[in-house]
Design a protein around this motif. Structure first.
Motif, mmCIF file in Angstrom:
data_model
loop_
_atom_site.group_PDB
_atom_site.id
_atom_site.type_symbol
_atom_site.label_atom_id
_atom_site.label_comp_id
_atom_site.label_asym_id
_atom_site.label_seq_id
_atom_site.Cartn_x
_atom_site.Cartn_y
_atom_site.Cartn_z
ATOM 1 N N HIS A 34 0.901 -1.341 0.231
ATOM 2 C CA HIS A 34 -0.058 -0.168 -0.064
ATOM 3 C C HIS A 34 0.704 1.276 0.137
ATOM 4 O O HIS A 34 2.029 1.113 0.491
ATOM 5 C CB HIS A 34 -0.991 -0.060 1.210
ATOM 6 C CG HIS A 34 -0.426 0.231 2.357
ATOM 7 N ND1 HIS A 34 0.045 -0.822 3.482
ATOM 8 C CD2 HIS A 34 0.037 1.570 3.098
ATOM 9 C CE1 HIS A 34 0.710 -0.387 4.466
ATOM 10 N NE2 HIS A 34 0.735 0.923 4.437
ATOM 11 N N TRP A 43 -5.499 4.592 -13.164
ATOM 12 C CA TRP A 43 -6.505 4.899 -12.263
ATOM 13 C C TRP A 43 -5.954 4.917 -10.963
ATOM 14 O O TRP A 43 -6.487 5.306 -9.716
ATOM 15 C CB TRP A 43 -7.701 3.708 -12.297
ATOM 16 C CG TRP A 43 -8.846 3.351 -11.260
ATOM 17 C CD1 TRP A 43 -9.867 4.212 -11.385
ATOM 18 C CD2 TRP A 43 -8.512 2.805 -9.957
ATOM 19 N NE1 TRP A 43 -10.632 3.779 -10.189
ATOM 20 C CE2 TRP A 43 -9.757 3.272 -9.297
ATOM 21 C CE3 TRP A 43 -7.645 1.868 -9.290
ATOM 22 C CZ2 TRP A 43 -10.263 2.324 -8.216
ATOM 23 C CZ3 TRP A 43 -7.844 1.303 -8.121
ATOM 24 C CH2 TRP A 43 -9.272 1.734 -7.672
ATOM 25 N N SER A 44 -4.814 4.231 -10.548
ATOM 26 C CA SER A 44 -4.322 3.804 -9.285
ATOM 27 C C SER A 44 -3.295 5.257 -8.946
ATOM 28 O O SER A 44 -2.916 5.065 -7.674
ATOM 29 C CB SER A 44 -3.560 2.641 -9.231
ATOM 30 O OG SER A 44 -4.071 1.516 -9.585
ATOM 31 N N LYS A 45 -3.095 6.116 -9.784
ATOM 32 C CA LYS A 45 -2.331 7.161 -9.193
ATOM 33 C C LYS A 45 -3.067 8.148 -8.307
ATOM 34 O O LYS A 45 -4.111 8.262 -8.425
ATOM 35 C CB LYS A 45 -1.905 8.243 -10.663
ATOM 36 C CG LYS A 45 -0.999 7.401 -11.541
ATOM 37 C CD LYS A 45 -0.600 8.199 -12.658
ATOM 38 C CE LYS A 45 0.261 7.632 -13.811
ATOM 39 N NZ LYS A 45 0.464 8.346 -14.927
ATOM 40 N N ARG A 53 -7.905 -4.118 -5.329
ATOM 41 C CA ARG A 53 -7.250 -2.782 -5.156
ATOM 42 C C ARG A 53 -8.289 -1.665 -4.643
ATOM 43 O O ARG A 53 -9.082 -1.272 -5.031
ATOM 44 C CB ARG A 53 -6.646 -2.216 -6.357
ATOM 45 C CG ARG A 53 -5.788 -1.095 -6.362
ATOM 46 C CD ARG A 53 -4.885 -0.919 -7.657
ATOM 47 N NE ARG A 53 -3.886 -1.733 -7.681
ATOM 48 C CZ ARG A 53 -2.858 -2.110 -8.405
ATOM 49 N NH1 ARG A 53 -2.936 -1.190 -9.490
ATOM 50 N NH2 ARG A 53 -1.973 -2.999 -8.466
ATOM 51 N N ASP A 85 -3.295 -3.121 -1.965
ATOM 52 C CA ASP A 85 -3.841 -4.352 -2.597
ATOM 53 C C ASP A 85 -3.688 -5.277 -1.491
ATOM 54 O O ASP A 85 -2.919 -5.469 -0.901
ATOM 55 C CB ASP A 85 -2.787 -4.755 -3.480
ATOM 56 C CG ASP A 85 -2.556 -4.086 -4.901
ATOM 57 O OD1 ASP A 85 -3.746 -3.103 -5.187
ATOM 58 O OD2 ASP A 85 -1.531 -4.070 -5.626
ATOM 59 N N LEU A 122 -4.591 -1.069 -14.217
ATOM 60 C CA LEU A 122 -5.129 0.193 -13.523
ATOM 61 C C LEU A 122 -4.217 1.015 -13.061
ATOM 62 O O LEU A 122 -4.170 1.916 -12.117
ATOM 63 C CB LEU A 122 -5.993 -0.296 -12.537
ATOM 64 C CG LEU A 122 -7.314 -1.200 -12.648
ATOM 65 C CD1 LEU A 122 -7.725 -1.632 -11.304
ATOM 66 C CD2 LEU A 122 -8.156 -0.499 -13.502
ATOM 67 N N VAL A 141 -3.398 3.703 -2.625
ATOM 68 C CA VAL A 141 -4.092 2.467 -2.895
ATOM 69 C C VAL A 141 -3.277 1.451 -1.997
ATOM 70 O O VAL A 141 -2.178 1.556 -1.481
ATOM 71 C CB VAL A 141 -3.800 2.038 -4.430
ATOM 72 C CG1 VAL A 141 -4.321 2.996 -5.389
ATOM 73 C CG2 VAL A 141 -2.211 1.978 -4.661
ATOM 74 N N HIS A 181 -8.742 2.367 -3.640
ATOM 75 C CA HIS A 181 -8.335 3.824 -3.850
ATOM 76 C C HIS A 181 -8.891 4.563 -2.843
ATOM 77 O O HIS A 181 -10.203 4.681 -3.151
ATOM 78 C CB HIS A 181 -8.515 4.073 -5.379
ATOM 79 C CG HIS A 181 -7.593 5.110 -5.889
ATOM 80 N ND1 HIS A 181 -7.570 6.319 -5.052
ATOM 81 C CD2 HIS A 181 -6.699 5.295 -6.880
ATOM 82 C CE1 HIS A 181 -6.641 7.198 -5.651
ATOM 83 N NE2 HIS A 181 -6.108 6.461 -6.767
#
Length: 442
Positions: A51, A377-379, A135, A57, A374, A55, A137
């Motif tokens: 993490h 998306w994960s930024k 994941r 995981d 992703l 995010v 966010h």
């Protein structure tokens, strides 16, 4: 076969509700990620594999315990075959032993070692590569689940089916012994032919488990059943603490508490999306609540609000552990304890188990998803773009904390929304945002 008397599904459970059936029970901890007043937020099941500020995981990672059991099984299998070889040699007599007996012994050792290799290393690797992470966010307040997409009827067994490992092992093990004996005959007599078919069958049986998933995925793609990534709002995610008895033919043999994190099916209230989520053992209800608090605090308060579990695997940890044990034995002058400790570690092949656990974490688990899964998306997002908690969540959280100050307990309150008279808007029953599994979009 009796038909059900209810055609519709049961209404979906809400946070705080409890359900009992068939000797088990479950507590619903969400939707709406409410505080449970657990004393600590702890990663009890060690599912937080990584993490950062944005995010986290979650997934069932590689287990050192399973590899140490595999090592102990390998030691036992080797010992049994060594004793069997010595018994046969003693019965035949002579020194050195006949070459056929040596070939049989080597083939037998290889044969029995294939069992822990397949069941403890090869097949678990196949399974781990098929389990993508969940994941979370916290800036977007969304959770990405990988789900099975509906499609045409598909008859091939999944690569995680244990029968595939059983069949592969049932072919690989006897062909190993036959291959050694055939090679001995081929090298010792001119009449014997090279055991080509046995060799090919043995190679195919060993290659089957690693290669079958690629064939399976190709067929699924042709059938229109590729997996998809579904982005579920954080406040819709289902968290459960579940207690189930283990039942045998004669009696209940054990009990176990699990924590489950699942994506709901917005178009079918009361159901979850297929092939997604995570269910892990927690040892008890407090463990399940602590696991939920660990995840909830990360999403609601940030990474500074959680303390990750200590890493207890890898060569660096193992070397430090052995050094501490040796120092303690020397301090207490208890060298018998040190010898027992060393024998047990050698029997379990502990050093290899720790090394391979680390290898799995670094090189096997990441293969469960595409390298850039992703990525956009994960930024992290700028703070002004962060999604905000709902009014109902903020109000209920405040009232719950006040109730905890009065000595009330989450698991005894029942439906939290009804308990405090807060009405949560019903789900819109529209599908969540869905992406192809390999897509990399914001």
């Amino acid at each position: 076969m009796p038909k059900p008397t209810i055609n519709d599904s049961l209404p979906p459970m809400r946070a705080g509700e409890r359900e009992s059936r068939a000797g088990g029970e479950q507590y619903c901890l969400s939707p709406l990620p409410l505080p449970t007043d657990s004393e600590h937020g702890v990663d009890v099941a060690h599912i937080d594999i990584q993490h950062d500020d944005a995010v986290m995981d979650l997934r069932q990672g590689a287990s050192y315990d399973s590899l140490s059991d595999t090592g102990a099984l390998a030691s036992f299998a080797f010992s049994v075959m060594a004793i069997f070889f010595l018994v046969v040699w003693a019965a035949i007599g002579g020194f050195p032993p006949p070459t056929r007996v040596i070939a049989m012994g080597l083939g037998g050792v290889y044969m029995v070692l294939l069992f822990p290799l397949i069941t403890g290393i090869v097949f678990p690797n196949v399974v781990l590569k098929r389990i993508p992470p969940i994941r979370l966010h916290r800036h977007r307040r969304e959770v990405a689940f990988v789900v099975e997409a509906p499609g045409k009827r598909f008859w091939l067994p999944a690569p995680t089916n244990m029968w595939l490992a059983a069949i592969a092992g049932a072919v690989a093990m006897p062909t190993a012994l036959i291959l050694f004996m055939g090679l001995h005959d081929w090298m010792s007599t001119s009449e014997a032919a090279f055991p080509l078919m046995t060799l090919l069958l043995h190679i195919v049986s060993l290659a089957f488990l690693p290669l079958y998933p690629h064939f399976y995925d190709f067929c699924r793609k042709r059938a229109g059943q590729e997996r998809q990534t579904v982005l579920v709002p954080w406040e819709d995610v289902i968290a459960l603490a579940v207690f189930n008895p283990s039942v045998s033919a004669g009696a209940i043999t054990g009990f176990g508490w699990n924590f489950a994190l699942l994506p709901p099916d917005p178009e079918r209230p009361g159901y979850t999306l297929p092939g997604a989520g995570i269910v892990v053992g927690t040892g008890g209800l407090p463990g399940a609540l602590a696991q939920w608090e660990y995840i909830r605090r990360f999403m609601e308060e940030g990474p500074e609000a959680i303390t990750p579990s200590a890493r207890e695997w890898g060569l660096e940890w193992y070397d430090a552990y052995v050094a501490r044990e040796k120092a303690e034995c020397e301090r207490t002058n208890d060298m018998a304890r040190w010898r027992r400790f060393r024998r047990k570690r050698l029997w379990e092949h502990a050093r290899f188990a720790h090394w391979y656990t680390e290898y799995r974490m670094k090189h096997v688990l990441p293969k469960a998803v595409p390298e850039d899964w992703l990525a956009e998306w994960s930024k992290p997002l700028p703070r002004e773009q962060w999604a905000k908690p709902s009014r109902q969540l903020a109000e209920l959280s405040e009232q719950l904390r006040a109730a905890y100050q009065r000595g009330e307990k989450f698991i005894e309150m029942g439906d939290i929304e009804k308990r405090f008279g807060v009405e949560v808007p019903p789900s819109p029953c529209t599908a969540y945002r869905t992406l192809p599994f390999a897509a990399n979009v914001a």
